[in-house]
Enzyme design. Structure first.
Site, mmCIF file in Angstrom:
data_model
loop_
_atom_site.group_PDB
_atom_site.id
_atom_site.type_symbol
_atom_site.label_atom_id
_atom_site.label_comp_id
_atom_site.label_asym_id
_atom_site.label_seq_id
_atom_site.Cartn_x
_atom_site.Cartn_y
_atom_site.Cartn_z
ATOM 1 N N GLU A 26 33.630 0.062 -33.427
ATOM 2 C CA GLU A 26 32.764 1.091 -33.979
ATOM 3 C C GLU A 26 32.034 0.441 -35.146
ATOM 4 O OE1 GLU A 26 34.691 4.651 -35.443
ATOM 5 O OE2 GLU A 26 32.759 5.440 -36.120
ATOM 6 N N ARG B 27 48.823 -2.974 -32.544
ATOM 7 C CA ARG B 27 47.882 -3.417 -33.570
ATOM 8 C C ARG B 27 48.466 -4.588 -34.320
ATOM 9 N NH1 ARG B 27 44.228 0.614 -34.588
ATOM 10 N NH2 ARG B 27 43.362 -0.117 -36.525
ATOM 11 N N LYS C 72 39.304 0.039 -41.857
ATOM 12 C CA LYS C 72 37.950 -0.126 -42.390
ATOM 13 C C LYS C 72 37.650 0.888 -43.487
ATOM 14 C CE LYS C 72 36.487 -0.321 -38.153
ATOM 15 N NZ LYS C 72 35.620 -0.233 -36.978
HETATM 16 P P1 ATP Z 1 40.155 0.543 -38.302
HETATM 17 O O1 ATP Z 1 41.308 1.464 -38.341
HETATM 18 O O2 ATP Z 1 40.382 -0.735 -39.008
HETATM 19 O O3 ATP Z 1 38.893 1.181 -38.696
HETATM 20 P P2 ATP Z 1 39.526 0.845 -35.586
HETATM 21 O O4 ATP Z 1 40.523 0.748 -34.495
HETATM 22 O O5 ATP Z 1 39.003 2.169 -35.892
HETATM 23 O O6 ATP Z 1 40.075 0.075 -36.822
HETATM 24 P P3 ATP Z 1 37.381 -0.182 -34.042
HETATM 25 O O7 ATP Z 1 36.067 -0.660 -34.479
HETATM 26 O O8 ATP Z 1 37.435 1.097 -33.286
HETATM 27 O O9 ATP Z 1 38.310 -0.088 -35.306
HETATM 28 O O10 ATP Z 1 38.144 -1.315 -33.258
HETATM 29 C C1 ATP Z 1 37.573 -2.080 -32.222
HETATM 30 C C2 ATP Z 1 38.677 -2.614 -31.360
HETATM 31 O O11 ATP Z 1 39.541 -3.429 -32.137
HETATM 32 C C3 ATP Z 1 39.509 -1.506 -30.784
HETATM 33 O O12 ATP Z 1 39.788 -1.798 -29.429
HETATM 34 C C4 ATP Z 1 40.751 -1.520 -31.619
HETATM 35 O O13 ATP Z 1 41.833 -1.069 -30.871
HETATM 36 C C5 ATP Z 1 40.865 -2.992 -32.011
HETATM 37 N N1 ATP Z 1 41.562 -3.117 -33.281
HETATM 38 C C6 ATP Z 1 41.254 -2.543 -34.456
HETATM 39 N N2 ATP Z 1 42.151 -2.844 -35.408
HETATM 40 C C7 ATP Z 1 43.069 -3.645 -34.826
HETATM 41 C C8 ATP Z 1 44.257 -4.288 -35.266
HETATM 42 N N3 ATP Z 1 44.692 -4.158 -36.522
HETATM 43 N N4 ATP Z 1 44.938 -5.036 -34.377
HETATM 44 C C9 ATP Z 1 44.508 -5.175 -33.126
HETATM 45 N N5 ATP Z 1 43.402 -4.600 -32.640
HETATM 46 C C10 ATP Z 1 42.683 -3.827 -33.457
HETATM 47 MG MG MG Z 2 38.150 3.277 -34.283
#
Ligand code: ATP
Ligand code: MG
Length: 679
Positions: A35, A262, A272
Site C-alpha cells: 500500500e 511477519r 508504517k
Molecule cells: P505496515 O503494518 O508496516 O504498514 P502493511 O502490511 O500494512 O505493513 P503493506 O504495504 O500492505 O504494509 O505490505 C505489503 C506486503 O508486505 C504485504 O503482503 C504484507 O503482508 C507484507 N509485509 C508487510 N510488513 C511485513 C513484515 N513485517 N514482514 C513480512 N511481510 C510484511
Molecule cells: Mg497493509
C-alpha cells in the site's frame, strides 16, 4: 523447475506441490502488493525476497501491485520510493499494476452482487453495525436494511457513486452470514464513501472498495496463482474465497491465498503508521534517516542489497510470528562489507603525534592494501610525514602489560608504516595532552623486507598525516529505541522508548586524502573503527560519512554486561524459535558454573553443552564471542559449542579464528585447552 535437492521454504513447497498436482507451469504468477502509504521497511523486504524469490525459483512473472484503495493516506511520493527500493534490492517486476486501475471492474462486479441479492446498502452508523455484529460466540443480528429490494439498493449505490451523499451516509455490504463463527463473514463492507481525491484517479471516484474486496479480485484480474500474505490475513482467507466464488470463471486461474509470519526486528518498530509518527514528530530526519528500519534508511546507512537479501535468507520464512534480533542484520552487513569494503584510515578523536627523528619536510607515499580479503582489490597510496593524528584513546602515558596501544617507552606499529616508541608528551595548562612525541625505527617500514620491518610488536594503530588529512563530519548511530520491543508494552507508547542518544555527530574527523574521491554508495572500512559510507548530503566541500556498523558486535557485549549487572535477568532474546532460544540459554547457564566443577561433574557439564550446541545456530553464538574476558565460564561454553558447530560443517571465518586464538592464549587452562582442541 527446481532441483529436488535444494531445500524449499514452506511456501515454495506449496507451489512445487501445486505443480506436481497438475498446475501448468505457465500459470504461475506472483505479486508484491504494497500500500503506497509509507516507505518500505525491512519487514517488507521479507515479502519482496519471498515473492520475487518465487519468481526466480520457478521462472515466473512477479507483478508489483500498488494496493491503493485508501486515498486519505496514499501518495505518489510513496509509489516512487517503493519502486526505487525494490529496484535497488535488485528485483524487477513483470507489470506495474494498481488496484485503482480496477475500480471500474470492481464497481461492475459490485453491481452484479447487488443484482444477485448478495450485497446491500446500509445507512447505519459504524457503531450500530458493530453492535449488530455479535461476538465470536453469539451470532449477530441482521441489519434492518439487509433485505431491501435490489432496485432500491441499485438506486442508492448509484447515488453513492455520483457523490450525492456525504461520507458515512451509506456503505455497501456483502450479504454473507451474520451467524458465521468467522466475524469477517458477518456482512463485511465492500464500499465506503470517501470524499478525497485519489493520487491516481483524482476525483473520478468518491466511493472506494475495501481492502478485502479489492485485494482478491485484483489478484484474480491479474491471474495471480499464489497470493502470499502475512499471518494476520489468515482469517480473511474465507472471505477472499467467498469473493472469488462470486465472480470466478472456470476457465481462468483461481488465485490461492497462503500466509507466512511477519518479520519483526528487535529494537525497532515496523508499522508504517509508527514510522510515519517518527518522521512527523521529527524524531528522525525523514523516512531515509539512517536509524530507520526502512530500506532507504538502511541504504543511506551503508547497507547493501546483498546484505538485506542475505538477512532475509538466514532469518527464513516461518509459519509462526517471531522477533529477529537486529544483531543478525548487523552480522549480515558486516560479513558483506568485510569482503568488499576498501580499507582506509580515519581518526575520529585526534591527538597530535610528532615523530621527532623523522625529517621535517619529508613525505613518503606508502602503499596500503585495499582489502586483505580480496587480493584483486589492489592498493592505494597513503602519505606519511613527521606530524600525524592518532586516536586520543590509543595513547596512555603509563599502562600495564595488557595495554597494546601506545604509551611512554612502549612500541607500536603505525599501520602500513613504521614502528614507533612513545617518548614524551606536551600538555596544556589544564594537564591535557596536546602532543605526543615519539621516535620511529626508520628501518621498520612495513613491506620493506628489512629485518626490522618483520619485528613483531603488540599493537597496531591507525593514523593520518596532518598536512594531508581531509576534514569530514562523521555520524555514528546507535539503536533508535532502548527497548527490545518498544511497541509491546501495554499502556505505554512506543515513543517513550526512543533512545535520546541514537545520533552522535563528530564535526571534525580527519581522513586520509584518498577519501576525498569517495562516491555515494562506496563502502569503506575505517580501520579499527568500523564500516562507513558517504551520506547523500555530502559534498566535496563538506564530506559526511555515516557509520554503518562497527567491526564487532560491541553492542551485544555491552548489553550482556548490563544484563549481568541488572539482576534479575530479563527474558531471553526472542529472536529464535523456542527450542533454540532455550538451548542457547541453557548452555550459558551451565557454562557459568563450569569453572567451579571438576571430575565427573565437569565431564557431564561438558557433554550437556555439546548436546545443547547441536541446537544452537552460528548466528546466535557469534555475538557471545564478545563475552567479557572475566566471564571465563561462558567463554568456555561458547568454545565447546563452537567446536560442535565446526564439526557440523560451520566454515571458519575471521571472528571464529580470532575467538579461538584469543582463547588459546588465555590464562584459564580450561579455556586454553578447549581452544587448542580447535586449533
Ligand atoms: P505496515 O503494518 O508496516 O504498514 P502493511 O502490511 O500494512 O505493513 P503493506 O504495504 O500492505 O504494509 O505490505 C505489503 C506486503 O508486505 C504485504 O503482503 C504484507 O503482508 C507484507 N509485509 C508487510 N510488513 C511485513 C513484515 N513485517 N514482514 C513480512 N511481510 C510484511
Ligand atoms: Mg497493509
Amino acid at each position: 523447475m527446481t532441483d529436488s535437492s535444494e531445500s524449499l521454504n514452506f511456501i515454495e513447497q506449496i507451489v512445487a506441490e501445486d505443480l506436481a498436482n497438475g498446475l501448468p507451469k505457465e500459470n504461475l504468477r506472483f505479486r508484491f502488493p504494497p500500500e503506497p502509504n509509507g516507505y518500505l521497511h525491512i519487514g517488507h523486504a521479507a515479502s519482496i525476497c519471498l515473492n520475487f524469490g518465487l519468481g526466480n525459483k520457478f521462472n515466473a512473472p512477479v507483478n508489483l501491485r500498488f494496493d491503493d484503495t485508501n486515498p486519505t493516506k496514499e501518495e505518489q511520493e510513496y509509489v516512487d520510493a517503493i519502486k526505487n527500493d525494490i529496484q535497488w534490492l535488485g528485483f524487477q517486476w513483470a507489470q506495474e499494476c494498481y488496484s485503482s486501475d480496477y475500480f471500474q471492474q470492481l464497481y461492475d462486479w459490485a453491481i452484479e452482487l447487488i443484482k444477485k441479492g448478495k450485497a446491500y446498502v446500509d445507512p447505519q452508523s459504524a457503531e450500530k453495525m458493530a453492535e449488530q455484529k455479535g461476538t465470536p460466540t453469539t451470532p449477530g443480528t441482521p441489519s434492518p436494511y439487509r433485505d431491501s429490494s435490489v432496485e432500491e439498493n441499485l438506486e442508492i449505490f448509484d447515488k453513492m457513486k455520483n457523490g450525492e451523499y456525504p461520507a458515512g451516509a451509506y456503505v455497501l455490504r456483502a450479504k454473507i452470514d451474520m451467524a458465521s463463527p468467522n466475524m469477517l463473514m458477518r456482512d463485511p463492507l465492500l464500499y465506503r464513501i470517501v470524499n478525497k481525491p485519489h493520487h491516481r484517479t483524482g476525483s473520478e471516484w468518491c466511493i472506494y472498495p475495501m481492502y478485502d474486496w479489492a485485494h482478491g479480485e485484483s489478484d484474480y484480474i491479474e491471474q495471480i496463482s499464489h497470493s502470499i500474505c502475512t499471518l494476520e490475513f489468515k482469517p480473511h482467507r474465507e472471505l477472499y474465497d467467498w469473493f472469488l466464488d462470486q465472480i470466478y470463471d472456470d476457465n481462468k486461474q483461481r488465485p490461492k491465498q497462503r500466509e507466512f509470519a511477519r518479520r519483526n526486528l528487535s529494537y525497532t518498530v515496523m508499522s508504517k503508521r509508527k514510522l510515519l509518527q517518527l518522521v512527523e514528530s521529527k524524531t528522525v530526519s525523514g523516512w531515509d534517516d539512517p536509524r530507520m528500519p526502512t530500506i532507504s534508511g538502511l541504504r543511506r546507512r551503508g547497507y547493501t542489497p546483498e546484505s538485506i537479501k542475505k538477512f532475509s535468507e538466514v532469518s527464513g520464512i516461518t509459519k509462526r510470528d517471531s522477533v529477529t534480533d537486529v544483531s543478525l542484520l548487523e552480522f549480515c552487513i558486516r560479513e558483506d562489507l568485510n569482503k568488499t569494503a576498501t580499507r582506509v584510515m580515519a581518526v575520529l578523536d585526534p591527538v597530535k603525534l610528532v615523530i621527532t627523528n623523522y625529517p621535517q619536510d619529508k613525505v613518503e607515499m606508502l602503499e596500503a592494501e585495499n582489502n586483505p580479503e580480496d587480493p584483486k582489490a589492489g592498493t592505494h597510496e597513503v602519505p606519511f610525514s613527521r606530524e600525524l593524528y592518532i586516536e586520543r584513546e590509543d595513547f596512555k602515558e603509563e599502562a600495564n602489560s595488557k595495554y597494546f596501544r601506545l604509551s611512554l617507552g612502549k612500541e607500536v606499529r603505525l599501520k602500513s608504516a613504521y614502528i614507533i616508541k612513545g617518548e614524551s608528551v606536551v600538555k596544556d595548562e589544564n594537564g591535557n595532552i596536546t602532543e605526543i612525541h615519539c621516535t620511529c625505527d626508520l628501518d621498520s617500514r612495513s613491506g620493506s623486507g628489512t629485518e626490522a620491518s618483520m619485528r613483531k610488536v603488540k599493537g597496531t594503530l591507525h593514523w593520518v598525516s596532518i598536512a594531508h588529512a581531509v576534514k569530514a563530519e562523521v555520524r555514528e548511530y546507535d539503536r533508535l529505541f532502548l527497548d527490545e520491543a518498544p511497541d509491546s508494552h501495554e499502556g505505554k507508547d512506543f515513543m517513550e522508548f526512543v533512545n535520546p542518544d541514537s545520533l552522535n555527530i563528530i564535526k571534525e574527523a580527519y581522513l586520509e586524502p584518498f577519501l576525498k574521491e569517495a562516491q555515494l554508495e562506496d563502502k569503506f572500512q575505517f580501520q579499527r573503527l568500523g564500516y562507513f559510507t558517504l551520506d547523500k548530503n555530502a559534498s566535496a566541500e563538506h564530506l559526511i560519512f555515516n557509520k554503518t556498523v562497527g567491526l564487532r558486535d560491541s553492542w551485544a557485549k555491552q548489553q550482556s554486561e548490563k544484563k549481568a549487572q541488572n539482576q534479575p535477568q530479563p527474558k531471553a532474546n526472542k529472536n529464535q524459535p523456542q527450542a533454540q532460544r532455550s538451548a542457547l540459554n541453557e548452555m550459558q547457564k551451565i557454562s557459568k558454573k563450569y569453572t567451579n566443577l571438576s571430575g565427573a561433574k565437569l565431564e557431564a557439564a561438558r557433554a550437556d553443552i555439546e548436546k545443547l550446541a547441536e541446537e544452537i545456530t552460528y548466528d546466535e553464538l557469534e555475538p557471545l564471542f564478545n563475552t567479557a574476558a572475566k566471564k571465563v565460564g561462558t567463554r568456555i561454553g561458547v568454545m565447546i559449542s563452537l567446536g560442535v558447530l565446526l564439526k557440523n560443517g560451520q566454515e571458519r571465518n575471521d571472528s571464529i579464528n580470532e575467538f579461538i586464538s584469543k582463547g588459546a592464549e588465555d590464562n584459564n587452562e580450561l579455556l586454553a585447552e578447549e581452544a587448542n582442541k580447535l586449533g
